[in-house]
Design a protein around this motif. Structure first.
Motif, PDB file in Angstrom:
ATOM      1  N   GLU A 132       0.839  -1.204   0.000  1.00  0.00           N
ATOM      2  CA  GLU A 132       0.000   0.000   0.000  1.00  0.00           C
ATOM      3  C   GLU A 132       0.871   1.250   0.000  1.00  0.00           C
ATOM      4  OE1 GLU A 132      -3.657  -0.149   2.539  1.00  0.00           O
ATOM      5  OE2 GLU A 132      -2.654  -1.920   3.344  1.00  0.00           O
ATOM      6  N   SER A 133       0.321   2.342  -0.503  1.00  0.00           N
ATOM      7  CA  SER A 133       1.034   3.618  -0.562  1.00  0.00           C
ATOM      8  C   SER A 133       0.924   4.364   0.766  1.00  0.00           C
ATOM      9  CB  SER A 133       0.457   4.492  -1.680  1.00  0.00           C
ATOM     10  OG  SER A 133       0.901   5.826  -1.537  1.00  0.00           O
ATOM     11  N   GLY A 134       2.077   4.619   1.384  1.00  0.00           N
ATOM     12  CA  GLY A 134       2.094   5.398   2.620  1.00  0.00           C
ATOM     13  C   GLY A 134       1.566   6.799   2.409  1.00  0.00           C
ATOM     14  N   ARG A 135       1.913   7.417   1.288  1.00  0.00           N
ATOM     15  CA  ARG A 135       1.457   8.795   1.018  1.00  0.00           C
ATOM     16  C   ARG A 135      -0.065   8.857   0.885  1.00  0.00           C
ATOM     17  NH1 ARG A 135       5.962  11.938   0.043  1.00  0.00           N
ATOM     18  NH2 ARG A 135       7.787  10.814  -0.720  1.00  0.00           N
ATOM     19  N   ALA A 136      -0.656   7.880   0.224  1.00  0.00           N
ATOM     20  CA  ALA A 136      -2.117   7.869   0.072  1.00  0.00           C
ATOM     21  C   ALA A 136      -2.797   7.720   1.435  1.00  0.00           C
ATOM     22  CB  ALA A 136      -2.542   6.742  -0.870  1.00  0.00           C
ATOM     23  N   VAL A 137      -2.262   6.874   2.271  1.00  0.00           N
ATOM     24  CA  VAL A 137      -2.836   6.693   3.616  1.00  0.00           C
ATOM     25  C   VAL A 137      -2.642   7.964   4.431  1.00  0.00           C
ATOM     26  CG1 VAL A 137      -2.647   5.373   5.768  1.00  0.00           C
ATOM     27  CG2 VAL A 137      -2.602   4.187   3.562  1.00  0.00           C
ATOM     28  N   GLN A 138      -1.507   8.628   4.283  1.00  0.00           N
ATOM     29  CA  GLN A 138      -1.291   9.888   4.993  1.00  0.00           C
ATOM     30  C   GLN A 138      -2.325  10.933   4.589  1.00  0.00           C
ATOM     31  OE1 GLN A 138       2.887  10.243   3.991  1.00  0.00           O
ATOM     32  NE2 GLN A 138       3.474   9.861   6.130  1.00  0.00           N
ATOM     33  N   GLU A 139      -2.696  10.972   3.328  1.00  0.00           N
ATOM     34  CA  GLU A 139      -3.726  11.926   2.886  1.00  0.00           C
ATOM     35  C   GLU A 139      -5.084  11.594   3.514  1.00  0.00           C
ATOM     36  OE1 GLU A 139      -3.074  14.834   1.457  1.00  0.00           O
ATOM     37  OE2 GLU A 139      -1.027  14.104   1.707  1.00  0.00           O
ATOM     38  N   ARG A 140      -5.401  10.304   3.623  1.00  0.00           N
ATOM     39  CA  ARG A 140      -6.651   9.897   4.270  1.00  0.00           C
ATOM     40  C   ARG A 140      -6.625  10.283   5.753  1.00  0.00           C
ATOM     41  NH1 ARG A 140      -8.314   5.531   7.209  1.00  0.00           N
ATOM     42  NH2 ARG A 140      -6.445   4.302   6.793  1.00  0.00           N
ATOM     43  N   LEU A 141      -5.499  10.038   6.421  1.00  0.00           N
ATOM     44  CA  LEU A 141      -5.369  10.401   7.837  1.00  0.00           C
ATOM     45  C   LEU A 141      -5.464  11.910   8.026  1.00  0.00           C
ATOM     46  CD1 LEU A 141      -2.457   8.000   8.888  1.00  0.00           C
ATOM     47  CD2 LEU A 141      -4.893   7.746   9.423  1.00  0.00           C
ATOM     48  N   ASP A 142      -4.857  12.666   7.112  1.00  0.00           N
ATOM     49  CA  ASP A 142      -4.918  14.122   7.177  1.00  0.00           C
ATOM     50  C   ASP A 142      -6.369  14.597   7.097  1.00  0.00           C
ATOM     51  OD1 ASP A 142      -3.571  16.813   7.075  1.00  0.00           O
ATOM     52  OD2 ASP A 142      -4.602  16.869   5.134  1.00  0.00           O
ATOM     53  N   GLY A 143      -7.138  14.012   6.181  1.00  0.00           N
ATOM     54  CA  GLY A 143      -8.550  14.380   6.059  1.00  0.00           C
ATOM     55  C   GLY A 143      -9.326  14.075   7.322  1.00  0.00           C
ATOM     56  N   LEU A 144      -9.019  12.950   7.945  1.00  0.00           N
ATOM     57  CA  LEU A 144      -9.694  12.570   9.185  1.00  0.00           C
ATOM     58  C   LEU A 144      -9.418  13.583  10.293  1.00  0.00           C
ATOM     59  CD1 LEU A 144     -11.420  10.183  10.315  1.00  0.00           C
ATOM     60  CD2 LEU A 144      -9.273   9.214  11.148  1.00  0.00           C
ATOM     61  N   VAL A 145      -8.145  13.934  10.480  1.00  0.00           N
ATOM     62  CA  VAL A 145      -7.777  14.899  11.534  1.00  0.00           C
ATOM     63  C   VAL A 145      -8.395  16.258  11.244  1.00  0.00           C
ATOM     64  CG1 VAL A 145      -5.863  16.154  12.611  1.00  0.00           C
ATOM     65  CG2 VAL A 145      -5.662  13.690  12.205  1.00  0.00           C
ATOM     66  N   ARG A 146      -8.322  16.702  10.011  1.00  0.00           N
ATOM     67  CA  ARG A 146      -8.862  18.029   9.669  1.00  0.00           C
ATOM     68  C   ARG A 146     -10.383  18.076   9.779  1.00  0.00           C
ATOM     69  NH1 ARG A 146      -4.797  21.234   8.495  1.00  0.00           N
ATOM     70  NH2 ARG A 146      -2.884  20.345   7.651  1.00  0.00           N
ATOM     71  N   SER A 147     -11.047  16.923   9.669  1.00  0.00           N
ATOM     72  CA  SER A 147     -12.505  16.887   9.796  1.00  0.00           C
ATOM     73  C   SER A 147     -12.968  17.232  11.211  1.00  0.00           C
ATOM     74  CB  SER A 147     -13.051  15.516   9.385  1.00  0.00           C
ATOM     75  OG  SER A 147     -12.797  14.542  10.389  1.00  0.00           O
ATOM     76  N   LEU A 148     -12.061  17.224  12.158  1.00  0.00           N
ATOM     77  CA  LEU A 148     -12.411  17.589  13.538  1.00  0.00           C
ATOM     78  C   LEU A 148     -12.697  19.076  13.682  1.00  0.00           C
ATOM     79  CD1 LEU A 148      -9.782  15.404  15.421  1.00  0.00           C
ATOM     80  CD2 LEU A 148     -12.269  15.063  15.382  1.00  0.00           C
TER      81      LEU A 148
END
Length: 180
Positions: free
Chosen positions: A142-158
């Motif tokens: 799996e792509s670490g960068r793609a997962v980082q973008e998903r995690l970033d969206g999750l944190v910013r959704s707060l």
């Protein structure tokens, strides 16, 4: 497995805790983690970390953990191996014998929780302040960068003001020491 994370400096720790609670996230009680970071003797700050193995000795609640991380996609997407060790001083001596050198000591209070399959760490790092990390374990294909973008969206959704950093705590502490 790869450990992939995103890290953010917090301006308002209480606002983050409240936002997480509103999403049903329960944070653990704080634990103290005393980490000694290690790098290969030939490596220096400012050099790339990609592909380079780094070690850590952590003491938490009288238990010692030895960890090796090797950044793959970037500093926050690493192959990681971890095990309990009986004697921190003997492991320190073994690391030095294997060609690792101690870099910085990182002491923090950490609270943890889980949200939407993601591990969260709320850290108060001595000398740096408050941070939140979101972490996921992924397969090696799996792509670490793609997962980082998903995690970033999750944190910013707060909806809480955060400042993302791509530096690890050891690099942040090293920069703070050089600036001060």
């Amino acid at each position: 497995m790869h450990e992939v994370e995103v890290k953010y400096r917090l301006g308002d720790e209480a606002a983050l805790v409240a936002a997480l609670a509103a999403h049903g996230v329960v944070l653990s009680d704080a634990v103290c983690q005393d980490d000694q970071a290690y790098a290969p003797a030939a490596w220096r700050y400012g050099m790339s970390k990609i592909g380079v193995p780094f070690a850590r000795l952590r003491t938490q609640d009288g238990r010692h953990l030895f960890t090796v991380k090797r950044p793959v996609d970037n500093e926050m997407a690493c192959l990681e191996y971890e095990t309990v060790v009986a004697d921190r001083e003997q492991m320190h001596a073994a690391l030095v014998t294997m060609g690792f050198m101690p870099t910085v000591r990182i002491v923090k209070r950490r609270r943890t929780g889980r949200w939407d399959g993601v591990s969260l760490c709320l850290d108060a790092v001595e000398g740096l302040g408050a941070f939140v990390e979101a972490e996921a374990l992924i397969g090696t294909n799996e792509s670490g960068r793609a997962v980082q973008e998903r995690l970033d969206g999750l944190v910013r959704s707060l909806g809480v003001p955060v400042t993302r950093t791509t530096d690890t705590y050891d690099s942040l502490l090293r920069s703070a020491a050089a600036a001060g």
